[in-house]
Motif scaffolding. Structure first.
Motif, mmCIF file in Angstrom:
data_model
loop_
_atom_site.group_PDB
_atom_site.id
_atom_site.type_symbol
_atom_site.label_atom_id
_atom_site.label_comp_id
_atom_site.label_asym_id
_atom_site.label_seq_id
_atom_site.Cartn_x
_atom_site.Cartn_y
_atom_site.Cartn_z
ATOM 1 N N ARG A 259 50.895 44.279 17.467
ATOM 2 C CA ARG A 259 50.725 42.933 16.918
ATOM 3 C C ARG A 259 49.890 42.938 15.650
ATOM 4 O O ARG A 259 50.205 42.256 14.676
ATOM 5 N N ASP A 262 51.842 44.192 12.641
ATOM 6 C CA ASP A 262 52.748 43.168 12.112
ATOM 7 C C ASP A 262 51.990 42.167 11.249
ATOM 8 O O ASP A 262 52.485 41.734 10.196
ATOM 9 N N ILE A 263 50.791 41.808 11.673
ATOM 10 C CA ILE A 263 49.989 40.851 10.907
ATOM 11 C C ILE A 263 49.556 41.459 9.582
ATOM 12 O O ILE A 263 49.627 40.808 8.523
ATOM 13 N N LYS A 265 51.071 43.708 7.917
ATOM 14 C CA LYS A 265 52.268 43.770 7.081
ATOM 15 C C LYS A 265 52.548 42.419 6.444
ATOM 16 O O LYS A 265 52.887 42.333 5.252
ATOM 17 N N SER A 266 52.406 41.339 7.205
ATOM 18 C CA SER A 266 52.665 40.002 6.681
ATOM 19 C C SER A 266 51.672 39.616 5.592
ATOM 20 O O SER A 266 51.972 38.802 4.722
ATOM 21 N N LEU A 267 50.462 40.192 5.641
ATOM 22 C CA LEU A 267 49.432 39.916 4.647
ATOM 23 C C LEU A 267 49.407 40.951 3.523
ATOM 24 O O LEU A 267 48.565 40.871 2.624
ATOM 25 N N ARG A 268 50.299 41.912 3.584
ATOM 26 C CA ARG A 268 50.364 42.997 2.607
ATOM 27 C C ARG A 268 49.053 43.780 2.546
ATOM 28 O O ARG A 268 48.616 44.234 1.476
ATOM 29 N N ASN A 316 40.261 37.534 3.896
ATOM 30 C CA ASN A 316 41.274 38.331 4.604
ATOM 31 C C ASN A 316 41.045 38.311 6.112
ATOM 32 O O ASN A 316 42.002 38.234 6.890
ATOM 33 N N GLU A 319 42.348 35.063 7.429
ATOM 34 C CA GLU A 319 43.813 35.045 7.462
ATOM 35 C C GLU A 319 44.349 35.849 8.644
ATOM 36 O O GLU A 319 45.334 35.469 9.273
ATOM 37 N N ARG A 323 46.653 34.252 11.861
ATOM 38 C CA ARG A 323 47.935 34.789 12.335
ATOM 39 C C ARG A 323 47.881 35.246 13.793
ATOM 40 O O ARG A 323 48.898 35.309 14.461
#
Length: 327
Positions: A259, A262-263, A265-268, A316, A319, A323
């Motif tokens: 999990r 994935d988070i 990755k979504s935040l780069r 960050n 964020e 998520r």
């Protein structure tokens, strides 16, 4: 949390931990199956702390620690849930846990009263920057040895507790051993005089490793070495060893690991897994079967008056928390 319509409560652990409060727990939308964790205690007092907001960071005024370890973790959790509620963003069921005694004994997380439904956890306590996280932590066994001699003037018939200790110390490789175990004698209590055989001393130490088996083997080895030295010089020993916290290692297939990747990755954010040589609440939660990762929140120069938080790391971390809690 109450001002947001939530219902936080204090668990019943204070009598066990010795803290002046229990852990603070809050079930959001029923509590769900995962927990967000930060600890409330700080390494030193923050009495009189004056946070200073600069262009790129938050610091103290250098007269105290900032207390970001671990109030930063508390702040990002509270800020994320506050904004999600105020903006009517759908929120997953989850639990918040603010723990006690992390800096001293970890007894807060060891005894925390969480629902059995909690299967995974995210601790917001690593000084690493957001995107980095701890997936493997060392375990530690603490030990003490009560060495009893026979008081009296130095003679062939006296048993010198200090001599027994020196004999044992010389027969075990304290320090960073060749078997990936770090062993240390931290301090020694005693009842001694300089003009007589020492009657009693008590070395305190600890053993740490990423391997449970190795730590337990070395704890037994130390016991035998002290016993042999006592027998040689006519003294006696009492030895006690116990786990302070056990090692853990999460693999990429576990739910919190997948999990969080994935988070990121979504935040780069470029993920980076790290190991920890110290204990934290993640050790105790993993020991209880709650698969837990310790997330980097960007605590720079922790445990010093120069402690600071970069605003970009704070953003960050918030964020990441959003998520985790949003649908």
């Amino acid at each position: 949390m109450r001002s947001l319509g939530l219902s936080p409560y204090e668990d019943n652990t204070a009598s066990v931990t010795g803290s002046n409060t229990g852990n603070i727990i809050c079930k959001v939308n029923g509590g769900g199956n995962f927990v967000l964790v930060a600890h409330m205690d700080t390494i030193y007092s923050t009495k009189g702390v004056k946070p200073v907001l600069l262009d790129d960071r938050i610091t103290s005024d250098d007269t105290t620690i900032l207390g970001a370890d671990n109030r930063l973790g508390i702040a990002v959790i509270l800020y994320a849930i506050k904004n999600a509620i105020e903006q009517n963003i759908p929120i997953r069921p989850f639990t918040i846990a603010f723990t006690t005694c992390e800096e001293t004994t970890l007894l807060g997380s060891k005894n925390i009263e969480l629902d059995k439904a909690i299967a995974s956890g995210f601790v917001f306590d690593s000084p690493l920057v957001p995107g980095h996280f701890v997936d493997q932590g060392v375990g530690v066994i603490g030990f003490e040895v009560k060495i009893k001699g026979r008081a009296g003037f130095i003679s062939n018939s006296s048993a010198n507790a200090t001599q027994i200790a020196v004999e044992a110390f010389s027969n075990y490789p304290f320090g960073n051993t060749a078997t990936n175990v770090i062993a240390n004698i931290g301090f020694t209590d005693g009842e001694n005089a300089v003009n007589a055989a020492s009657n009693f001393i008590m070395p305190h130490g600890e053993l740490q490793s990423f391997s449970r088996t190795l730590v337990e083997e070395h704890a037994e080895r130390i016991k035998q070495i002290f016993a042999k030295a006592a027998e040689k010089y006519g003294g006696a020993v009492e030895y006690d060893a116990a786990w302070k916290f056990k090692p853990y290692h999460l693999v990429v297939t576990t739910e919190p690991y997948k999990r969080i990747l994935d988070i990121f990755k979504s935040l780069r954010l470029k993920p980076k897994a790290s190991i920890s040589q110290g204990g934290c609440d993640a050790n105790l939660l993993n020991e209880r079967g709650i698969r837990t990762i310790n997330l980097g929140v960007g605590i720079h120069k922790q445990h010093t008056n120069e402690e600071f938080v970069l605003l970009k790391d704070l953003e960050n971390a918030i964020e990441i928390t959003y998520r985790l809690i949003k649908f």
